[in-house]
Enzyme design. Structure first.
Site, PDB file in Angstrom:
ATOM      1  N   LEU A 163       2.371  -0.164  -8.027  1.00 33.94           N
ATOM      2  CA  LEU A 163       1.121   0.115  -7.309  1.00 33.94           C
ATOM      3  C   LEU A 163       1.455   0.588  -5.897  1.00 33.94           C
ATOM      4  O   LEU A 163       2.220  -0.084  -5.201  1.00 33.94           O
ATOM      5  CB  LEU A 163       0.281  -1.164  -7.182  1.00 33.94           C
ATOM      6  CG  LEU A 163      -0.056  -1.914  -8.479  1.00 33.94           C
ATOM      7  CD1 LEU A 163      -0.669  -3.267  -8.147  1.00 33.94           C
ATOM      8  CD2 LEU A 163      -1.011  -1.101  -9.335  1.00 33.94           C
ATOM      9  N   HIS A 164       0.922   1.720  -5.498  1.00 31.45           N
ATOM     10  CA  HIS A 164       1.184   2.146  -4.115  1.00 31.45           C
ATOM     11  C   HIS A 164       0.076   3.011  -3.521  1.00 31.45           C
ATOM     12  O   HIS A 164       0.169   3.399  -2.362  1.00 31.45           O
ATOM     13  CB  HIS A 164       2.508   2.899  -4.041  1.00 31.45           C
ATOM     14  CG  HIS A 164       2.418   4.294  -4.586  1.00 31.45           C
ATOM     15  ND1 HIS A 164       2.341   4.554  -5.935  1.00 31.45           N
ATOM     16  CD2 HIS A 164       2.367   5.495  -3.978  1.00 31.45           C
ATOM     17  CE1 HIS A 164       2.260   5.853  -6.121  1.00 31.45           C
ATOM     18  NE2 HIS A 164       2.266   6.465  -4.955  1.00 31.45           N
ATOM     19  N   ARG A 165      -0.971   3.340  -4.283  1.00 27.50           N
ATOM     20  CA  ARG A 165      -1.994   4.250  -3.735  1.00 27.50           C
ATOM     21  C   ARG A 165      -2.804   3.550  -2.656  1.00 27.50           C
ATOM     22  O   ARG A 165      -3.232   2.401  -2.847  1.00 27.50           O
ATOM     23  CB  ARG A 165      -2.974   4.683  -4.822  1.00 27.50           C
ATOM     24  CG  ARG A 165      -2.337   5.419  -5.929  1.00 27.50           C
ATOM     25  CD  ARG A 165      -2.576   6.904  -5.845  1.00 27.50           C
ATOM     26  NE  ARG A 165      -1.708   7.532  -6.810  1.00 27.50           N
ATOM     27  CZ  ARG A 165      -0.955   8.597  -6.579  1.00 27.50           C
ATOM     28  NH1 ARG A 165      -0.981   9.197  -5.406  1.00 27.50           N
ATOM     29  NH2 ARG A 165      -0.188   9.096  -7.505  1.00 27.50           N
ATOM     30  N   ARG A 183       5.074   0.545   1.102  1.00 29.67           N
ATOM     31  CA  ARG A 183       3.686   0.502   1.595  1.00 29.67           C
ATOM     32  C   ARG A 183       2.991  -0.769   1.084  1.00 29.67           C
ATOM     33  O   ARG A 183       2.322  -1.482   1.838  1.00 29.67           O
ATOM     34  CB  ARG A 183       2.917   1.734   1.096  1.00 29.67           C
ATOM     35  CG  ARG A 183       1.426   1.688   1.397  1.00 29.67           C
ATOM     36  CD  ARG A 183       0.701   2.758   0.611  1.00 29.67           C
ATOM     37  NE  ARG A 183       0.844   4.091   1.181  1.00 29.67           N
ATOM     38  CZ  ARG A 183       0.117   4.584   2.183  1.00 29.67           C
ATOM     39  NH1 ARG A 183      -0.797   3.858   2.754  1.00 29.67           N
ATOM     40  NH2 ARG A 183       0.311   5.817   2.613  1.00 29.67           N
ATOM     41  N   ASP A 206      -0.581   2.951 -10.747  1.00 31.93           N
ATOM     42  CA  ASP A 206      -1.497   3.931 -10.160  1.00 31.93           C
ATOM     43  C   ASP A 206      -0.725   5.211  -9.812  1.00 31.93           C
ATOM     44  O   ASP A 206      -1.221   6.070  -9.093  1.00 31.93           O
ATOM     45  CB  ASP A 206      -2.224   3.356  -8.930  1.00 31.93           C
ATOM     46  CG  ASP A 206      -1.268   2.919  -7.827  1.00 31.93           C
ATOM     47  OD1 ASP A 206      -0.034   3.013  -8.005  1.00 31.93           O
ATOM     48  OD2 ASP A 206      -1.762   2.485  -6.768  1.00 31.93           O
TER      49      ASP A 206
END
Ligand code: UD1
Length: 356
Positions: A205-207, A239, A278
């Site tokens: 997950l990084h969005r 992030r 994502d």
């Protein structure tokens, strides 16, 4: 023939490595200069990938680092312009949809250098995604648009891009996967973590829409619930890591790790029972490998991974994670065939077009 390739982030390296290889082979007397913008700069986000992919040392490191979108793009443009002025290439090649892609394409086009865009024509039709703006801008200043699925051609036609600029060549990210298959199948990453093949969920997950706000702690608590049913492995993007630290979320039962190298990541992906993500590229890699993929987004710019692949769009509500065990138990056993031209030879087709 003088070519400059501009890359900046993890997925850029994966998409460009086989194109550099194919064009070097086709044009051995040509100049092939690699520019790394430095958008990704941690060893685990950059060097490890370049080493595993066998990409030669970049000729130029722009070291733009992190920042706001404007800062990052502006630094790429300012620092790339003198490189292009010195190299005077016949062609600039840019992959994907990150800030480096858009900034490099614009810089080259303004210098009247022909631009080739790898992975062109994808559209989520969601302009709140920074990548969507990057895609549209890169496509509209490009002279050679290399696409990997037929809907990309429809999207580009609808935006008025002439057909003679568009080339359906296949997927260069899958070229890399095919080239590395022997090595990642032998890497045994799941066994090293004590996981049974097919018996765990791999998460990425990084969005910003998911990790930069209130959805992140909710997602983590749903993942912790899922981990009570099957092991959940989660290599954490920087992030996401910094956002997790800032909300001090609890994550009982999750197997968290640093970002993984590409071979270890593909090894886990190939052995996973399911993937929750994502990411865009991972929707494609799971489709190729026949691994069930659940995408925690409201849309995808890669609809072929749903219509012809293994991808299911869950939406952005983390509560949808609870559906994964049931969805897995109801899936058909047979794996779909990969989409046409996702066959390991897309880069050679790109080289045919460009060298021709
Ligand atoms: C970028 C791309 C995204 C792509 C992703 C792949 C844009 C707008 N986004 O997102 O489309 O899917 O790369 O991974 O171009 N950081 C580090 N070390 C690094 C790189 C980043 O610590 O090597 C941290 C920094 O805090 C940085 C943050 O991650 O501010 C975000 O990095 P950035 O490159 O701006 O965006 P990504 O989220 O990586």
């Amino acid at each position: 023939m003088r070519i400059v390739y501009v890359v900046g982030t993890r997925p850029n390296f994966v998409k460009t490595a086989p194109v550099i290889g194919a064009l070097r082979e086709r044009l051995p007397e040509g100049r092939h200069a690699l520019v790394h913008t430095g958008q990704h700069y941690d060893r685990l986000m950059s060097e490890v990938f370049l080493e595993e992919l066998g990409v030669p040392e970049p000729d130029y490191m722009l070291e733009v680092g992190s920042g706001s979108h404007a800062e990052q793009a502006a630094r790429v443009m300012e620092r790339l312009e003198p490189v292009l002025a010195e190299e005077r290439p016949d062609l600039a090649i840019v992959p994907g949809d990150v800030n480096s892609t858009m900034a490099a394409a614009l810089t080259a086009a303004k210098m009247r250098i022909p631009v080739a865009h790898i992975e062109s024509g994808l559209r989520s039709f969601d302009r709140t995604m920074p990548e969507e703006l990057n895609r549209v801008l890169a496509d509209h200043v490009s002279d050679h648009l290399f696409i990997h699925s037929p809907e990309a051609s429809d999207n580009l036609h609808a935006e008025g891009i002439p057909a003679d600029r568009i080339h359906l060549v296949g997927n260069t990210m899958i070229d890399t996967l095919v080239a590395l298959e022997g090595r990642f199948r032998a890497a045994g990453a799941a066994a090293r973590l004590g996981l049974d093949p097919g018996g765990f969920v791999l998460v990425t997950l990084h969005r910003p829409a998911l990790v930069d706000g209130p959805l992140l702690p909710k997602t983590i608590s749903r993942l912790a619930a899922l981990a009570r049913e099957m092991p959940v492995v989660f290599p954490v993007h920087p992030r996401t890591r910094s956002m997790m630290e800032s909300v001090e979320s609890e994550h009982p039962g999750l197997l968290l790790s640093e970002p993984l190298g590409y071979l270890d990541f593909l090894s886990l992906l190939a052995d996973a029972g399911a993937v929750l993500t994502d990411s865009g590229g991972i929707q494609e890699e799971t489709t190729y490998l026949g691994i069930p993929c659940f995408t925690l987004r409201d849309n995808t710019e890669r609809p072929i991974t749903i219509s012809a692949g293994t991808n299911t769009l869950l939406g952005l509500d983390p509560a949808a994670i609870d559906q994964i065990p049931t969805a897995l138990s109801q899936r058909p056993a047979e794996k779909p065939e990969p989409p046409p031209l996702w066959d390991g030879h897309a880069s050679q087709r790109i080289a045919d077009v460009l060298a021709g």
